[in-house]
Structures are given as structure tokens and as C-alpha cells.
Design a protein around this motif. Structure first.
Motif, PDB file in Angstrom:
ATOM      1  N   UNK A 132     -20.319  39.462 -54.680  1.00 36.65           N
ATOM      2  CA  UNK A 132     -20.145  39.520 -56.131  1.00 36.65           C
ATOM      3  C   UNK A 132     -19.126  40.593 -56.504  1.00 36.65           C
ATOM      4  N   UNK A 133     -19.138  41.700 -55.786  1.00 31.19           N
ATOM      5  CA  UNK A 133     -18.143  42.760 -56.028  1.00 31.19           C
ATOM      6  C   UNK A 133     -16.730  42.237 -55.800  1.00 31.19           C
ATOM      7  N   UNK A 134     -16.552  41.479 -54.738  1.00 27.30           N
ATOM      8  CA  UNK A 134     -15.226  40.945 -54.403  1.00 27.30           C
ATOM      9  C   UNK A 134     -14.638  40.133 -55.565  1.00 27.30           C
ATOM     10  N   UNK A 135     -15.500  39.383 -56.260  1.00 27.50           N
ATOM     11  CA  UNK A 135     -15.000  38.455 -57.283  1.00 27.50           C
ATOM     12  C   UNK A 135     -15.446  38.829 -58.693  1.00 27.50           C
ATOM     13  N   UNK A 136     -15.818  40.078 -58.864  1.00 24.89           N
ATOM     14  CA  UNK A 136     -16.233  40.547 -60.185  1.00 24.89           C
ATOM     15  C   UNK A 136     -15.135  40.295 -61.214  1.00 24.89           C
ATOM     16  N   UNK A 137     -15.500  39.691 -62.326  1.00 30.68           N
ATOM     17  CA  UNK A 137     -14.556  39.411 -63.391  1.00 30.68           C
ATOM     18  C   UNK A 137     -13.680  38.204 -63.153  1.00 30.68           C
TER      19      UNK A 137
END
Length: 380
Positions: free
Chosen positions: A143-148
């Protein structure tokens, strides 16, 4: 094209167009799925490896033109995106997200937690605490990798049995039922703006529907965000009933969450032993009776498929205020997983585009339906 080959298209359009007022197309807005349904809900498709890698520019252009949302069919599942404990394979997922951004699409991530197509290294962890820590890191890192950039996630996929009880998955065995709430909590802490869904098949069945509602309500009662429920639409020409589909949409919406139709396809083939759903561990032996349309789909079945899509989309449009997204599980018939499930080596025709990416009668039917729907709204 011979007139005979056009028959299903002409018949299907005639069926839905009787009594329909003319609707002028704006020159800047051709009658694509994306344009026609833009004021209703996102229209999406699941993309395979070749489509994500844009190996055919004509197909890529069609995807961008016809669909306003995309889902990765397989490349974001655990075994592909996280094959080793300390190794992520983000290359294909990065291309998928970039493709969605290039065509200004709603991008959906599938899936963070699923017992199937799970990386083997998860199963090698014996200690429950270690397993929970590894699961949390898996969710948070992706989720951090694709946040936003990824606008919604299937956080947990297929956690229920058909009777509405929790499936005895490795996650339940190692972490207890808290794994459900924890997974949503971890994802929401990393990206509070992304929509978080629970996704499952046979979600029109009463017992499973009741179990899903109990489960999601239990998570929400803990103050943890759940934005939506995904109803996998792996349906058939004759079932589930329209009443079951409609009541399920209403019941899920009563929770105050969005409803998404996440994996829509309609099988036209005989079903062995009345199998329902998408339990991928099940497979049956092929035979002539189960594979009747190897040489092509008869006009009569083409029209039945178009009518079935028309009737289902009538329900969707009636409740468009509750539905966020309708996603087809594939772009064309040749890509469909139903050519290999639940019987390998069959020839199925479940989607709106044929094996040459040409629109079928079902495509024209739901376009005509939506135009009639808009015309009737404007005249009231």
C-alpha cells in the motif's frame, strides 16, 4: 461481414431499442462504454500480462477508449508481487498503474490478502506471531508503494464459506478472525484516502450475504474503515436471479458502504454439477456435452447473452447511486478464465468483446439500454 454474422447484433439492438427515443451522440463523445456510462459508475476491465505490457497498441487503445477503470487480473496477487519474503516484484504492477494513469482511469488493486495464489514462503512460517508480522509488512509495504496512485483495494478476498462462516484459511488459523480487521486497519493507516473493499463470489446467496454483512459490520463497529463490498459477478445465463442480485445490492448498501460489481462475466456453457462461484480448486473433466460451442456461438445464444446483460444492467442502473464500479473479468472472450474453469480446454463467450476484440451484441445492447435510460430521465 455477411448479413448472417450480423444477425445477433441486429436482433439484440432491436430488442432493447423498441420504444427508445433517438439520442444524438456528441462528436466529441463517441458511444463507448466509458463515455456512455460516465454519469452512472466506473466501467472497468481486468487486464492480463500482455495488456498491461501494451504489447498490442490497438488493444491498448481499445482499453483506454472503452474503460474508465482497470484491475490487475493476476500480477498483484501475492505469489507474483511478493514471491520471496525479502523480494517484491513491483515491475509489472508499476506498469499497470502507469497505464491507468496514462488513460486517466480509476485504478483498483487486487488483492492484498487472499489464501489462494499465496506465496509459498507464507506457508513456511510456523510461528503465529512471526506470521502476523510478515502479513502486516506485506500489506503496509504494498500500500505504501502505491499510496495516492491506487484508488481502491480488495483488502481481503474470499474469506467466507458458502454458509457465511469464516473460511479456515491460513490467515484464520495463524491469526484468528482479527486478521480481517487488522488488514483493513493497516491499509487505512498507510493510505487513508484509498477505498477499501471486501471482495467475494456467490455474494447473492442468502447465507453468504448474511455472513458478509456480519463480518463487515463487526470490522466497522471497531472503528475501522471499510468503504465497500465487492460482489464478484461470475454469473450464468439463468442464475442468479435478478431479484437476488437486486436484493444483495440493497442489503450491502444498507451498511452505508459502496457496492462494486467486481468480476463480471456470464458463462454460456453447461455447468457441471450445478457448480456456482469461483472456487478455483475445483476442476472437472472436459467432454462434448460440456463444450458445445467450439466452432462459434449460435445466434440464439448470442441473443440470450445480450438479453441477460441487458436485464442485469437494468438493475445496475436502477441502483446506480449505490454502485461505484462495474468491472468485467477480462477484456475479450479469448482472455477469459472461464475457458479453463471449471473445465479445462473449453470455448466460452462470457464478455462484451469477442476473440478479435470486436464488440458483440451484448455490447450494443447495454449501450442502447443506457441511452434509453438517459432519454427517459431527461424527458421526465
Amino acid at each position: 461481414m455477411k448479413i448472417k454474422n450480423q444477425l445477433p447484433f441486429l436482433l439484440a439492438i432491436l430488442i432493447v431499442s423498441v420504444g427508445c427515443k433517438e439520442v444524438d451522440d456528441s462528436p466529441s463523445k463517441p458511444s463507448t462504454l466509458r463515455n456512455v456510462f460516465e454519469n452512472a459508475f466506473y466501467i472497468g476491465a481486468a487486464l492480463n500480462f500482455n495488456q498491461i505490457n501494451a504489447t498490442d497498441s490497438v488493444v491498448t487503445s481499445l482499453i483506454g477508449r472503452e474503460f474508465s477503470s482497470i484491475t490487475a487480473e493476476n500480477i498483484m496477487k501475492s505469489m507474483n508481487i511478493h514471491p520471496q519474503r525479502d523480494t517484491f516484484n513491483f515491475g509489472e504492477a508499476d506498469k499497470f498503474v502507469a497505464l491507468g494513469e496514462e488513460y486517466d482511469m480509476f485504478i483498483h488493486g487486487h488483492t492484498l490478502i487472499w489464501h489462494s495464489q499465496l506465496s509459498n514462503w507464507f506457508r513456511e512460517i510456523e510461528d503465529s506471531t512471526e506470521f502476523a508480522m510478515a502479513t502486516e509488512k506485506h500489506v503496509r509495504d504494498i500500500v505504501t508503494r502505491y499510496k495516492g496512485r491506487i484508488h481502491s483495494w480488495d483488502v481481503v478476498n474470499e474469506a467466507l464459506n458458502e454458509d457465511g462462516t469464516l473460511r479456515e484459511s491460513i490467515f484464520l488459523k495463524k491469526m484468528g478472525e482479527d486478521y480481517l480487521a487488522s488488514s483493513f486497519k493497516w491499509a487505512s493507516e498507510i493510505d487513508p484516502e484509498t477505498d477499501l473493499y471486501y471482495n467475494d463470489y456467490n455474494m447473492t446467496n442468502l447465507k453468504k450475504r448474511e455472513g458478509a454483512i456480519r463480518m463487515v459490520k463487526h470490522i466497522m463497529d471497531q472503528g475501522i474503515k471499510v468503504d465497500g463490498i465487492g460482489m464478484q459477478g461470475h454469473w450464468h445465463l439463468n442464475y442468479p436471479s435478478l431479484e437476488e442480485i437486486e436484493q444483495s445490492i440493497l442489503d450491502y448498501a444498507e451498511l452505508g458502504v459502496k457496492v462494486a460489481i467486481t468480476e463480471l462475466d456470464i458463462s454460456v456453457l453447461p455447468n457441471p454439477r450445478d457448480l456456482q462461484g469461483a472456487e478455483i480448486s475445483q476442476n472437472f473433466e472436459n467432454n462434448e456435452r460440456l463444450n458445445p460451442y467450439k466452432e462459434g456461438l449460435p445466434d440464439s445464444i448470442q441473443v440470450k447473452l445480450a438479453n441477460r446483460y441487458r436485464d442485469i444492467f437494468k438493475v445496475f442502473l436502477k441502483h446506480k447511486d449505490k454502485i461505484s464500479r462495474v468491472t468485467f473479468w477480462g477484456v475479450n472472450d479469448g482472455q477469459s478464465w472461464l475457458n479453463g474453469f471449471p473445465v479445462r480446454g473449453r470455448t466460452n463467450y462470457p464478455l462484451l468483446f469477442d476473440r478479435e476484440f470486436k464488440p458483440k451484441a451484448a455490447y450494443d445492447t447495454i449501450i442502447a439500454l443506457k441511452k434509453r435510460f438517459d432519454s427517459e430521465l431527461s424527458s421526465n
